[in-house]
Design an enzyme around this catalytic site. Structure first.
Site, PDB file in Angstrom:
ATOM      1  N   GLY A  84       1.687  -2.332   5.518  1.00 38.94           N
ATOM      2  CA  GLY A  84       2.375  -3.480   6.094  1.00 38.94           C
ATOM      3  C   GLY A  84       1.424  -4.549   6.586  1.00 38.94           C
ATOM      4  N   CYS A 118       0.866  -1.167   0.000  1.00 37.06           N
ATOM      5  CA  CYS A 118       0.000   0.000   0.000  1.00 37.06           C
ATOM      6  C   CYS A 118       0.906   1.221   0.000  1.00 37.06           C
ATOM      7  CB  CYS A 118      -0.915   0.022   1.218  1.00 37.06           C
ATOM      8  SG  CYS A 118      -2.118  -1.332   1.253  1.00 37.06           S
TER       9      CYS A 118
END
Length: 556
Positions: free
Chosen positions: A77, A2
């Site tokens: 993450g 992301c």
């Protein structure tokens, strides 16, 4: 992957005029995008590019919860122990998102406590609008990237997964003179927001360092006296916890020890977990590549759904500038190794539905896998070099794997950089971790001997760097690059290199071309923040980072 992007203390109340900067990292999250301001955070803006891996319905960010209405979270993450934390502390989750535990941990014990209890790879920005504080944190090895832009005199803070999202801001007059650098791994920073909405650094604290054991409850709770069995058990656990995904999982497979071990363990555990699809493995190389041949043997042994990507020199050279743009680095060996990974990641995105990729990164640094470790003067110096390499991973191999996969909207997970695995491995006597009988990573190989996990010829295959193994020994990839760059840089330009680039002065036309291309995209950067030094073998007289130039190189 992301992408996170944030701006605090903006000179303009209309923070959305900076949308173009936020969109510079859109490749990191191709599934959804959001940028928002809030009346609780004047002159601030949070942006998020989502790669949807877990909780498609409720996982969008900035994340806010009903129980903590003044907290805002953006993170990139995976937090692998979020369910263990839920069980241990009776957290009541509102989503299935692994990162929700960050907010619960912060409320329970504060930001340093929070960071110390996270088992995963992460970079986050958490805002407490009630306390008017901002927190920025990054995992121990910097597996997930984070950059900051600071203007102390103006009270401005910018955060982004990649520097390009902040450099775009710097082009605007109000951000001239901003300082852009990486957020250090293993650090959590606290900033205050004053009454005029300006931002000030309060503290920067280390919550973990290389080799330090976890402070949280781990997946493996008991270890025995046999280090070989412990290594095996902990690596299995590191692979197993990373199966957490709602998207298809695959594995990069070079045919070397590291990626082969990870792929083989992944295949076994996917069957144990009854994953409904076959695991795909991906190898890449030019005609005659020893890596491709070795990976084919591994894939046949472990019975993966195997893909081979064969590229030509012309195809590789055509993406060279694009690779440097995504890397934000001019390091020689990083660029050489990145071209193959960039091309295979492109193939995975375009030709398959696999999104989450396992990789073997980190093993060479951790287990003294580079050929030059044979020349270490002592076990103590070899250990110190291993720690140095681990500490600097975020400038080199970890950077490479992140940028090459994120450029194509993939997520990479490296089990060898698991917190519990690395801390245990580095706690072993230094003598055990050195090369033995002329073989690097001997103890790691020995741990899996006799398990039939891999064919013996792969388990004991000599080290071959990814940047070398993609090409034949008749003509190495680095030679192709050197010849190509020599045609692009004239002698007069090269002879002025010291004046043009007084720091990290390039010594070859190949290095000069990389630096020139980097400066085209990112002019005037602070070398320490992007490429502090050229990666080179130690304890040798080598003038090139390729292992094939070393006297003790062994054909694989």
């Amino acid at each position: 992957m992301c992408g996170i992007w944030a701006l605090f203390g903006s000179p303009s109340a209309d923070v959305f005029k900076y949308l173009d900067a936020c969109l510079r990292i859109k490749h990191r999250g191709p599934d959804a995008f959001r940028i928002e301001g809030d009346h609780h955070l004047p002159k601030s803006c949070l942006g998020f590019h989502r790669l949807c891996v877990i909780d498609d319905l409720h996982g969008m960010q900035p994340l806010r919860l009903r129980n903590f209405p003044y907290l805002y979270l953006i993170y990139n993450g995976e937090i692998y122990n979020h369910r263990l934390l839920q069980d241990e502390f009776d957290f009541i989750y509102e989503t299935a998102l692994d990162g929700e535990c960050i907010l619960h941990l912060y409320k329970k014990g504060g930001i340093e406590y929070c960071a110390q209890h996270l088992d995963g790879e992460f970079a986050f920005t958490l805002v407490d609008a009630e306390k008017r504080q901002i927190y920025v944190g990054r995992d121990t090895f910097g597996v997930r990237p984070a950059f900051r832009m600071i203007m102390k005199d103006k009270g401005i803070l910018g955060i982004c997964s990649e520097a390009k999202g902040l450099i775009e801001l710097e082009k605007k007059e109000e951000y001239k003179g901003a300082h852009i650098e990486q957020v250090p791994p293993g650090i959590v920073e606290t900033y205050s927001i004053d009454k005029e909405d300006k931002v000030h650094l309060i503290s920067s604290k280390r919550f973990n360092k290389t080799g330090e054991p976890p402070k949280y409850r781990t997946l493996v709770t008991e270890l025995g006296p046999d280090p070989l069995k412990n290594i095996q058990m902990l690596l299995y656990a590191a692979v197993r916890k990373r199966l957490m995904s709602h998207r298809r999982i695959g594995c990069f497979l070079s045919g070397g020890l590291d990626s082969s071990l990870i792929a083989a363990i992944l295949i076994r555990q996917s069957r144990e977990e009854a994953i409904s699809y076959p695991i795909q493995t991906f190898a890449i190389g030019m005609e005659g590549s020893p890596d491709v041949a070795a990976a084919r043997k591994v894939a046949a042994h472990i019975k993966s759904e195997h893909h081979e990507v064969i590229f030509t020199a012309e195809e590789a050279l055509a993406v060279l500038d694009e690779v440097i743009y995504h890397l934000e680095s001019y390091d020689i060996t990083t660029i050489r190794a990145s071209v193959g990974m960039f091309l295979v990641s492109k193939y995975v995105r375009e030709k398959t539905d696999t999104v989450v990729m396992y990789s073997g990164e980190g093993a060479d640094e951790l287990a003294q896998g580079y050929i030059y470790f044979h020349k270490a003067p002592s076990p103590k110096e070899a250990h110190e070099e291993s720690i140095r390499l681990m500490d600097d991973l975020y400038f080199y191999d970890v950077l490479r794997t992140d940028r090459c996969t994120a450029a194509h909207g993939l997520e990479v997970r490296p089990p060898f950089l698991d917190h519990q695995f690395t801390s245990y491995f580095l706690s072993l006597p230094a003598e055990l971790r050195q090369p033995k009988d002329g073989i690097e990573k001997h103890i790691l190989r020995k741990a899996f001997e006799g398990t039939d996990l891999l064919p013996d010829e792969i388990l004991w295959r000599p080290k071959e760097a990814f940047s070398d193994g993609v090409s034949s020994t008749a003509k190495s990839w680095f030679q192709v690059l050197q010849e190509h760059c020599a045609t692009l840089i004239c002698d007069a330009e090269f002879n002025a290199r010291a004046k043009l680039y007084p720091v990290n002065t390039p010594q070859t036309k190949e290095a000069f071309y990389y630096r020139k291309t980097f400066e085209k995209f990112y002019p005037g950067r602070d070398c320490d923040a992007f490429t502090p030094y050229f990666w080179m073998p130690k304890w040798t007289n080598a003038t090139d980072p390729s292992a094939r130039t070393l006297s003790n190189y062994k054909l694989s």
